[in-house]
Scaffold this motif. Structure first.
Motif, short mmCIF file in Angstrom:
data_model
loop_
_atom_site.label_atom_id
_atom_site.label_comp_id
_atom_site.label_asym_id
_atom_site.label_seq_id
_atom_site.Cartn_x
_atom_site.Cartn_y
_atom_site.Cartn_z
N SER A 13 0.95 -1.26 0.04
CA SER A 13 -0.11 0.03 0.04
C SER A 13 0.92 1.26 -0.19
O SER A 13 1.89 1.22 0.74
CB SER A 13 -0.93 0.10 1.11
OG SER A 13 0.04 0.37 2.48
N GLN B 143 -1.72 -3.12 -3.82
CA GLN B 143 -3.03 -3.50 -3.71
C GLN B 143 -3.75 -2.11 -3.68
O GLN B 143 -4.73 -2.13 -4.33
CB GLN B 143 -3.56 -4.25 -2.47
CG GLN B 143 -2.67 -5.45 -1.87
CD GLN B 143 -3.16 -6.40 -2.68
OE1 GLN B 143 -4.58 -6.40 -2.97
NE2 GLN B 143 -2.48 -7.22 -3.48
N THR B 144 -3.16 -1.03 -2.99
CA THR B 144 -3.99 0.17 -3.16
C THR B 144 -2.61 1.24 -3.05
O THR B 144 -1.90 1.23 -2.33
CB THR B 144 -4.74 0.47 -1.68
OG1 THR B 144 -4.05 0.29 -0.48
CG2 THR B 144 -5.94 -0.40 -1.57
N THR C 23 -3.46 5.42 -2.55
CA THR C 23 -4.32 6.28 -2.11
C THR C 23 -3.71 7.86 -2.07
O THR C 23 -2.81 7.98 -1.51
CB THR C 23 -4.88 6.05 -0.82
OG1 THR C 23 -5.39 4.84 -0.90
CG2 THR C 23 -6.05 7.01 -0.39
N CYS D 16 -4.34 -3.68 -8.33
CA CYS D 16 -4.00 -2.38 -7.59
C CYS D 16 -5.43 -1.38 -7.88
O CYS D 16 -6.01 -1.36 -8.71
CB CYS D 16 -3.03 -1.56 -8.14
SG CYS D 16 -2.48 0.02 -7.42
N GLU D 17 -5.88 -0.90 -6.62
CA GLU D 17 -6.82 0.13 -6.61
C GLU D 17 -6.46 1.54 -6.53
O GLU D 17 -5.72 1.77 -5.28
CB GLU D 17 -7.75 -0.35 -5.31
CG GLU D 17 -9.15 -0.04 -5.59
CD GLU D 17 -9.80 -0.57 -4.12
OE1 GLU D 17 -10.31 -1.71 -4.18
OE2 GLU D 17 -9.99 0.37 -3.72
N SER E 17 -7.10 5.30 -5.68
CA SER E 17 -8.01 6.45 -5.03
C SER E 17 -7.71 7.68 -5.09
O SER E 17 -6.41 7.79 -4.42
CB SER E 17 -8.76 5.70 -3.76
OG SER E 17 -8.47 4.48 -3.48
#
Lengths: 411, 154
Positions: free
Chosen positions: A351, A378-379, A381, A405-406, A408
């Motif tokens: 992350s 994974q993320t 942000t 992968c997200e 945001s």
């Protein structure tokens, strides 16, 4: 109207607690504040003296607003200490916690601190393991001239207490103690905030005297070093080693001679301070952080180097905090693409969180680089203060190494 | 920190018999966490069934489960499941069996449930009978005045 509790089991009318031995009841009282523990004396005759055998002083949230409350509180603490010693013959104190706020300097400096010092002097002679003293004084500016208003003096008897396992201090001045040969052989947790050491060398010797330290938090402490002494200090403490250190957190901490390599064993590291360059010397000593999984760093201009130093990094957070735009631009270098992809991006980074994103080119390039190379990310942000549609579009078309992968973008 | 409870290293099983006759088969290294049981084993090596006369089966089951699973996360959630009566009986059990980690966890839990409550509330929760005379109580309240200021009546 209160409904009486209806319980099905007959056991609920039985006084089970009284069948527990005294030592167990005292163990329960240990986890209450001293105020609550003393109040149990009126529960029944059995409980009159139990609190005398609880070996701690626990005052986690005290507000002193008037002379009367100051006097009452002081009297209370003295009578607790006295009762325990006389009635129970008690000369062991395992833990002393005092978190106290005074409404004005007179209450603090004249009525409060002289007594706090006495209590500390008593406590450290009793095999004390946990000491937490946090002081706060309101309305300091109104009366600042009447008092030596910077920080009360810390009783130096603390430094002779070799049984300490945890130490938490807020708002003290340290002077009048020679730290050569100093040791806290059992200290595992150290939390210092607004603690003023008269010499930075004292502070460094203090840290060096804590060989089994595991948890270190330093905040609001700034040391100004003259150029001449800086080289000397750097040399002297270059080999500082804290082999058991697991967590380190620095907030608003400026100390140019603090060696970063001393932090090499940590799993969690947070450096949230304007003067980040003052904490890390230019990379004459390359330290690899073999255990580091969580890193929170104030903006740094050589991310390529940092990433290489943390081969097992899992969670990365980047923030600017109170970054003043002028400083940011000065520290601004073009993003330097690493020669080869850092290990953490290839195998561990899960992350990544960016706080206070601005439209600096180098920041965007760092984020793109991570997205392009972090295989198990994974993320990602990103927090920005205002909408950044251009940045948004650039990032969303960026190729991502991790399929899951997200990304945001939050405002 | 909980030790690794691997079957391979000590497969010897022991039987514990609760006060209401319920039997529990446990691995040796689990049983050893109960220092009282350990002492029993040290005294008579060949023993297979150990009587636990002061603990009901229901509570012994909980204690054994605790020993197997204890860690920071588990301990934080553990106490929430039990009412005050069970907490006290579990504490009695932990004390008798001499399991320091469980005892500490339970003492903390009980303290948490009575913190910042009035003496009247605490008496009710523990079913303590007040055997102070009104004069005695007044004397105590006066002597440690500060301790009785500003507490929840609840």
């Amino acid at each position: 109207m209160r409904r009486l509790k209806n319980s099905t089991a007959a056991a609920s009318t039985v006084d089970t607690i009284s069948s527990l031995p005294d030592a167990i009841l005292c163990h329960i009282l240990y986890f209450l504040t001293t105020k609550e523990a003393v109040a149990t004396s009126i529960l029944s005759k059995r409980w009159i003296h139990l609190w005398h055998h609880v070996h701690n002083l626990n005052f986690p949230d005290i507000k002193v607003e008037t002379v009367r409350s100051s006097v009452l509180f002081n009297e209370f603490v003295y009578s607790v200490l006295l009762s325990r010693e006389i009635i129970a013959g008690y000369n062991v104190m395992n833990s002393f916690t005092l978190d106290i706020r005074y409404d004005n300097p007179h209450l603090a400096f004249d009525l409060g601190f002289p007594n706090i010092r006495k209590w500390i002097n008593v406590a450290v002679q009793r095999k004390l393991e946990h000491l937490c003293i946090r002081l706060d004084v309101d309305n300091l500016d109104d009366n600042g001239l009447d008092y030596d208003a910077d920080y009360p003096n810390l009783p130096v008897s603390i430094f002779t207490c070799r049984t300490l396992v945890s130490l938490d201090l807020c708002w003290f001045r340290v002077k009048g103690f020679s730290f050569s040969g100093f040791q806290f052989p059992s200290l595992k947790t150290l939390n210092l905030k607004w603690v003023n050491f008269s010499k930075v060398r004292d502070f460094m010797l203090f840290i060096a005297g804590c060989p089994i330290l595991e948890d270190l938090h330093i905040s609001q402490m700034d040391f100004f070093l003259e150029k001449d002494s800086l080289t000397l200090q750097l040399q002297e403490f270059k080999r500082l080693s804290l082999p058991k250190l697991k967590r380190a957190e620095f907030v608003q901490f400026g100390c140019q001679c603090f060696p970063v390599n001393a932090l090499s064993t940590v799993e969690y590291l947070c450096i949230n301070t304007l003067k980040v360059n003052q904490l890390q010397r230019p990379y004459d000593v390359v330290t690899i952080f073999h255990n580091l999984t969580d890193l929170l760093l104030h903006y740094h201009n050589r991310w390529d180097l940092v990433l290489h130093q943390c081969p097992k990094l899992q969670n990365l957070q980047l923030s600017k905090g109170l970054c003043d735009p002028m400083w940011c631009e000065k520290g601004q270098e073009n993003w330097v693409e690493p020669e080869f992809v850092p290990q953490c991006l290839l195998s561990s980074l899960r992350s990544c969180t960016i706080h206070d994103f601005s439209d600096l080119q180098s920041e965007l390039m760092l984020e793109q680089y991570i997205l392009k190379n972090a295989i198990i990310l994974q993320t990602m942000t990103i927090w920005c203060k205002t909408e950044q549609p251009e940045m948004e579009s650039k990032l969303s078309i960026c190729p991502m190494a991790s399929e899951t992968c997200e990304l945001s973008l939050c405002c | 920190m909980a030790e690794e409870k691997s079957q391979a290293s000590s497969s010897k099983m022991l039987t514990l018999k609760a006060s209401d006759g319920v039997l529990f088969e446990v691995e040796l290294n689990i049983a050893k966490e109960m220092k009282t049981v350990q002492a029993y084993i040290d005294d008579c090596e060949d023993i297979e069934t150990i009587p636990i006369p002061n603990v009901l089966g229901k509570h012994l089951a909980i204690v054994i489960e605790y020993i197997k699973k204890t860690n920071e996360e588990y301990d934080a959630e553990f106490e929430k499941q039990w009412n005050m009566d069970d907490l006290q009986l579990l504490l009695l059990a932990a004390n008798y069996l001499n399991i320091s980690g469980l005892q500490e966890c339970l003492c903390k839990a009980i303290a948490k449930r009575i913190e910042n409550k009035s003496p009247e509330y605490v008496r009710k929760v523990f079913n303590i009978e007040n055997d102070h005379s009104p004069e005695e109580e007044a004397k105590l309240r006066k002597e440690y005045k500060w301790a009785f200021e500003g507490v929840d009546k609840d």
